[in-house]
Write a protein that holds these residues in place. Structure first.
Motif, mmCIF file in Angstrom:
data_model
loop_
_atom_site.group_PDB
_atom_site.id
_atom_site.type_symbol
_atom_site.label_atom_id
_atom_site.label_comp_id
_atom_site.label_asym_id
_atom_site.label_seq_id
_atom_site.Cartn_x
_atom_site.Cartn_y
_atom_site.Cartn_z
ATOM 1 N N GLN A 217 0.842 -1.190 0.000
ATOM 2 C CA GLN A 217 0.000 0.000 0.000
ATOM 3 C C GLN A 217 0.883 1.248 0.000
ATOM 4 O O GLN A 217 1.819 1.358 0.793
ATOM 5 C CB GLN A 217 -0.905 0.022 1.237
ATOM 6 N N LEU A 218 0.561 2.181 -0.897
ATOM 7 C CA LEU A 218 1.237 3.477 -0.929
ATOM 8 C C LEU A 218 0.288 4.514 -0.340
ATOM 9 O O LEU A 218 -0.814 4.706 -0.859
ATOM 10 C CB LEU A 218 1.608 3.852 -2.366
ATOM 11 N N ASN B 77 -4.137 10.124 4.782
ATOM 12 C CA ASN B 77 -5.176 9.113 5.002
ATOM 13 C C ASN B 77 -5.568 8.390 3.719
ATOM 14 O O ASN B 77 -6.376 7.463 3.754
ATOM 15 C CB ASN B 77 -6.421 9.765 5.610
ATOM 16 N N LYS B 78 -5.018 8.814 2.585
ATOM 17 C CA LYS B 78 -5.359 8.195 1.312
ATOM 18 C C LYS B 78 -4.303 7.164 0.934
ATOM 19 O O LYS B 78 -3.114 7.463 0.924
ATOM 20 C CB LYS B 78 -5.472 9.265 0.224
ATOM 21 N N CYS B 79 -4.767 5.955 0.626
ATOM 22 C CA CYS B 79 -3.859 4.877 0.251
ATOM 23 C C CYS B 79 -4.305 4.267 -1.077
ATOM 24 O O CYS B 79 -5.491 4.266 -1.409
ATOM 25 C CB CYS B 79 -3.827 3.779 1.318
ATOM 26 N N ARG B 80 -3.352 3.754 -1.809
ATOM 27 C CA ARG B 80 -3.645 3.061 -3.062
ATOM 28 C C ARG B 80 -2.717 1.859 -3.206
ATOM 29 O O ARG B 80 -1.659 1.781 -2.584
ATOM 30 C CB ARG B 80 -3.478 3.994 -4.251
#
Length: 374
Positions: free
Chosen positions: A145-146, A150-153
């Motif tokens: 996970q990158l 608070n935003k991950c992709r």
């Protein structure tokens, strides 16, 4: 005499080069580039393409597997697309990275199985499954996970996946919690009869219950995928009915659960909704029912929301939602979903518009009806 010696010497000078193997001078004119010296056995260093060029030529090089299996004595093994283990064995998987997400057979979460342990350590994620069973057969995958705040992709270049068969001669089919399952046949997408096996070498066939017959998997319209089951590529109404699978592997054949195939042909889109009240005019103290109805695809859920006259004053109402499958009489199955709003002891403030909003994954539809005080 002197003249004869002189002639002999000239003749010897002309023939001597041919005897010792030296080439004579060519009398024809030289061509451009002729007689250039070419080095013999000269080592030429091959040109190595730059990394960027190699990556662009082969996109698969951009992705690297980060999944390994922990073996005995601290050894590690990179995993292939499939892996076969005997049921009862424990397995430990690791994924490189400081923020790893895992995917595994969903039932392990459904039943909160204590045999499964997942931990995140400094440099890798760890998955341990103890005392495996045939039901654990399925795909196990992980990815990095990158995250930015608070935003991950998902990092598509750092993933790992393997399908693990936990073989058990007593359980050739992957066990399921039910003895009967419904499979919807939609004309615009493949349908899967999920009779997966725990032994990849098992011979699996598909059978119709009535009339009793084997259904041939021709490899085109019907194929068998050891990770999925039997796949109907282009379902039609002729495929509906009750079927089951049979598996054989060095012993007596085993039978799967039964699958009820229902053919569906409902246009995709927002819900097709209607609304009706038990009466358009009500007396004080009457009980009023307002029903919102949707006909749609059997496997598509419908959510309902209501707006009604007494809502702002927190007027108590009863709302009940339910659905069932109906046969339209043409060999097609439809899902009928209903939401019923009940107003007991009707009052003056209950008169007005009753609005139903029906929503599915394709959109929403709003319908309304009016109830007046008599």
């Amino acid at each position: 005499m002197r003249l004869w010696v002189l002639l002999s010497l000239l003749l010897l000078q002309e023939t001597l080069p041919h005897v010792i193997g030296q080439p004579t001078k060519s009398k024809h004119p030289k061509e451009p580039g002729e007689n250039k010296i070419r080095p013999v056995n000269k080592k030429v260093k091959p040109k190595t393409p730059k990394m960027k060029e190699r990556e662009s030529a082969d996109p698969s090089l951009k992705s690297q597997s980060i999944l390994t299996q922990v073996m005995d004595k601290g050894r590690f093994q990179k995993l292939a697309a499939t892996l076969s283990l005997s049921a009862g064995q424990s397995i430990e998987l690791r994924c490189k990275g400081s923020n790893v997400t895992w995917n595994y057979p969903s039932y392990l979460d459904t039943f909160k199985d204590s045999r499964l342990s997942i931990k995140q350590l400094d440099k890798y994620g760890q998955l341990i499954l103890a005392n495996s069973t045939a039901a654990d057969t399925g795909e196990y995958s992980c990815w990095l996970q990158l995250c930015n705040g608070n935003k991950c992709r998902k990092d598509e270049t750092k993933t790992g996946s393997t399908y693990i068969f936990f073989t058990d001669k007593e359980e050739l089919f992957v066990p399921t919690p039910s003895y009967f399952e419904i499979v919807y046949l939609n004309p615009d997408k493949p349908a899967v009869i999920p009779c997966r096996v725990t032994t990849p070498s098992a011979k699996v066939t598909l059978h119709r219950e009535f009339p009793a017959e084997e259904i041939e998997a021709d490899g085109t319209d019907i194929i068998y995928d050891v990770k999925k089951g039997f796949v109907y590529q282009h379902p039609t109404s002729d495929h509906k009915g009750i079927v089951y699978c049979k598996a054989e592997s060095q012993g007596a054949p085993q039978i799967s659960i039964k699958y009820h195939l229902l053919y569906v042909e409902v246009p995709k889109g927002p819900p097709s909704a209607t609304i009706a009240a038990s009466s358009s005019r009500a007396e004080v103290s009457d009980s009023v029912h307002v029903i919102c109805t949707v006909l749609g695809e059997p496997d598509v859920d419908v959510n309902f929301r209501w707006r009604y006259p007494g809502q702002e004053s927190e007027r108590p109402v009863i709302i009940q939602n339910f659905w069932r499958l109906i046969d339209r009489g043409t060999g097609q199955t439809t899902r009928i979903s209903k939401s019923v709003l009940v107003v007991e002891d009707f009052e003056a403030r209950d008169a007005g518009n009753y609005i139903c909003v029906a929503q599915n994954l394709h959109g929403e539809t709003t319908v309304a009806t009016k109830v007046e005080l008599n």
